[in-house]
Scaffold this motif. Sequence first.
Motif, short mmCIF file in Angstrom:
data_model
loop_
_atom_site.label_atom_id
_atom_site.label_comp_id
_atom_site.label_asym_id
_atom_site.label_seq_id
_atom_site.Cartn_x
_atom_site.Cartn_y
_atom_site.Cartn_z
N UNK A 80 -7.49 -13.82 -4.86
CA UNK A 80 -6.48 -13.65 -6.02
C UNK A 80 -5.69 -12.33 -5.64
N UNK A 81 -4.59 -12.04 -6.44
CA UNK A 81 -3.94 -10.99 -6.22
C UNK A 81 -4.45 -9.74 -7.06
N UNK A 82 -5.37 -8.94 -6.52
CA UNK A 82 -6.10 -7.89 -7.04
C UNK A 82 -5.17 -6.72 -7.03
N UNK A 83 -5.93 -5.71 -7.73
CA UNK A 83 -5.23 -4.34 -7.94
C UNK A 83 -4.80 -3.98 -6.59
N UNK A 84 -5.50 -4.00 -5.68
CA UNK A 84 -5.05 -3.26 -4.25
C UNK A 84 -3.92 -4.08 -3.56
N UNK A 85 -3.59 -5.42 -4.09
CA UNK A 85 -2.44 -5.89 -3.50
C UNK A 85 -1.06 -5.30 -3.82
N UNK A 86 -1.14 -4.61 -4.88
CA UNK A 86 -0.05 -3.98 -5.39
C UNK A 86 -0.02 -2.31 -5.17
N UNK A 87 -1.33 -1.80 -5.28
CA UNK A 87 -1.44 -0.39 -5.13
C UNK A 87 -1.99 -0.01 -3.67
N UNK A 88 -2.54 -0.67 -2.97
CA UNK A 88 -2.87 -0.47 -1.74
C UNK A 88 -4.09 -0.33 -1.56
N UNK A 89 -4.93 0.11 -0.37
CA UNK A 89 -6.32 0.27 -0.02
C UNK A 89 -6.74 1.27 -1.04
N UNK A 90 -8.12 0.69 -1.47
CA UNK A 90 -8.62 1.63 -2.41
C UNK A 90 -9.02 2.94 -1.98
N UNK A 91 -9.40 3.04 -0.42
CA UNK A 91 -9.87 4.39 0.06
C UNK A 91 -8.61 5.37 0.06
N UNK A 92 -7.54 5.03 -0.01
CA UNK A 92 -6.47 5.64 -0.26
C UNK A 92 -5.79 6.16 -1.50
N UNK A 93 -6.95 5.95 -2.53
CA UNK A 93 -6.59 6.34 -4.08
C UNK A 93 -5.83 7.73 -4.12
N UNK B 63 2.46 8.51 -5.81
CA UNK B 63 2.82 7.73 -4.64
C UNK B 63 2.39 6.16 -4.74
N UNK B 64 1.01 6.14 -5.42
CA UNK B 64 0.38 4.97 -5.74
C UNK B 64 1.49 3.83 -6.59
N UNK B 65 1.96 4.70 -7.68
CA UNK B 65 2.88 3.86 -8.58
C UNK B 65 4.10 3.33 -7.79
N UNK B 66 4.60 4.40 -7.06
CA UNK B 66 6.00 3.84 -6.52
C UNK B 66 5.56 2.48 -5.44
N UNK B 67 4.62 2.80 -4.73
CA UNK B 67 4.26 1.75 -3.98
C UNK B 67 4.01 0.34 -4.55
N UNK B 68 3.23 0.42 -5.79
CA UNK B 68 3.23 -0.91 -6.43
C UNK B 68 4.39 -1.57 -6.84
N UNK B 69 5.36 -0.60 -7.22
CA UNK B 69 6.43 -1.03 -7.70
C UNK B 69 7.40 -1.81 -6.44
N UNK B 70 7.12 -1.24 -5.51
CA UNK B 70 7.75 -1.98 -4.17
C UNK B 70 7.09 -3.20 -3.92
N UNK B 71 6.01 -3.26 -4.28
CA UNK B 71 5.05 -4.48 -3.66
C UNK B 71 5.58 -5.61 -4.13
N UNK B 72 6.19 -5.66 -5.51
CA UNK B 72 6.24 -7.18 -6.13
C UNK B 72 7.00 -8.06 -5.06
#
Length: 368
Positions: A318-331, A336-345
């Motif tokens: 599935x398309x989980x949280x980290x598919x948009x936000x990135x590696x959880x270990x980089x929380x 930064x994480x929000x911008x990254x998620x917007x660009x992921x779509x």
Amino acid sequence: MVDGGDLFGRRNKNDQHQTRFLCECTGDFGYDGIGLGEADLNYGLPFLMEMIEKYSLPFTSANVVNRESGELILPEYLVVEKNGIKFGLVSVLGPNHKIITMTDTDSGLDVKDPVATLRDVLPRMRKEVDTIVLLGHLGEGDTDTVIREVKGIDICIMGHTHRTLKNERIVEDSIFLAAPHEGRYVGRADIFIEESDGKVMAVDVNLVSLDDAVEHEPDMLARVEGYKASFEDFKLAKRAAFPRDLGSEKEKYLGGRACKSCHEDTWAAYAESGHNQAFTTIRKKGQTNEPECILCHTTGYRYKNGYAEERPYNHLVNVQCEACHGYGTEHSRDGKWLAQAQDACVTCHDQENSPEFDYAVYWEKIKH
Ligand code: HEC
Ligand code: HEC
Ligand code: HEC
Ligand code: HEC
């Protein structure tokens, strides 16, 4: 030796690859007739024709026609002589078994009414043959109906049901036989035929299970082993088209459940979204082994430590949280994480797969 159809695999490229090998071997087994099942058109008509030509497969169908020309795509029936008896082999496909090909939205084929077809063809066959064998690709209930409505079928081999008939069944004057799917059994029927009129007098049916008690044929075993190796190469080549060259070996995907404990509300919104069932979507299509689908219907397929068939990476379906936000270990909490998620779509919602994508509209549907 006859087959009731659905020889070919399911609609995905791995199965298509295996189907080539299956056709090659089936050709060597020397079948006398193979009825057409809708699955045999899973890879389109040109592929079926290629297999027929290459491996001399005796496919037959009396009711599948090219919609434009109205012509049959296969021989209407086959005549086979055994021990002085002439057998006519005829096959019909049930119109409710939809022909769906992997590549086209429309197969361009029509399936004519089985009863009308048989009423037309049987009298002509009778002039040529002693015994008529129907390779009925109709399913169980419909086979029954067809046999009752069409007189003059001596033996019917039932296709499509995937069900075993351990004993023969008699319907009207016809004898009904079936062996189940995937070549797990070979059905053998010893048939006693009245020589004067070709009528079946008695049948002795036997199902032979092709289990471990059956000795392997060394040549065939070697071919199967050879094939398995080539199949592995095939799969590796497909994966190689989507190399795992992004991200970092040092980072890890934790999986959506790891986020749930601190982000309950977000999780609740996410759980309802289509992203949380993206893998089910491709499973329904039988495409979970296709890199070209896995790519966007899982988490991190092209990233190091991302989705893979092996544990623990197989949890990243599935398309989980980290598919948009990135590696959880980089929380991160610095935006930064929000911008990254917007660009992921748009890496997944591209022109081809999501032509109507509009960030504002789409975000509204999954916002959290
Ligand atoms: C890793 C790939 C991927 C990324 C990144 C991605 N999506 Fe999707 N999205 C999908 C897939 C696959 C589906 C289809 C899911 C299904 O099987 O129903 C989908 C479906 C959707 C849907 C329709 C389903 C629903 O729940 O209404 C919306 C809306 C959507 N995505 C919005 C977004 C937005 C907004 C972003 C970026 C913030 C985004 N997606 C990022 C792959 C992705
Ligand atoms: C580049 C990314 C990408 C690839 C590759 C991809 N998909 Fe999708 N798929 C999506 C997105 C994004 C959506 C959601 C589209 C939308 O709602 O606008 C989607 C939606 C779907 C849907 C509709 C889901 C629904 O119920 O609404 C199906 C079915 C589907 N994909 C199957 C496949 C199959 C099968 C493959 C492989 C042949 C594949 N996808 C490859 C991104 C992709
Ligand atoms: C389809 C992509 C996508 C998925 C999947 C996704 N998010 Fe997000 N998320 C975003 C985007 C984009 C934003 C930023 C929206 C904005 O503020 O512009 C966001 C915002 C957030 C925020 C900040 C909310 C706020 O108001 O400050 C949190 C927390 C969050 N996501 C957690 C999660 C968690 C946990 C999951 C999994 C359960 C998840 N996200 C799944 C795309 C996604
Ligand atoms: C141990 C608790 C905890 C876990 C586990 C956790 N988070 Fe967070 N997260 C937080 C806190 C606390 C914040 C900051 C909250 C705030 O500012 O409202 C935050 C903020 C965020 C934000 C917003 C970042 C920003 O820049 O504003 C996102 C996105 C996010 N988390 C996603 C995730 C995802 C995805 C996971 C799972 C991989 C996850 N979190 C796991 C506690 C956690």
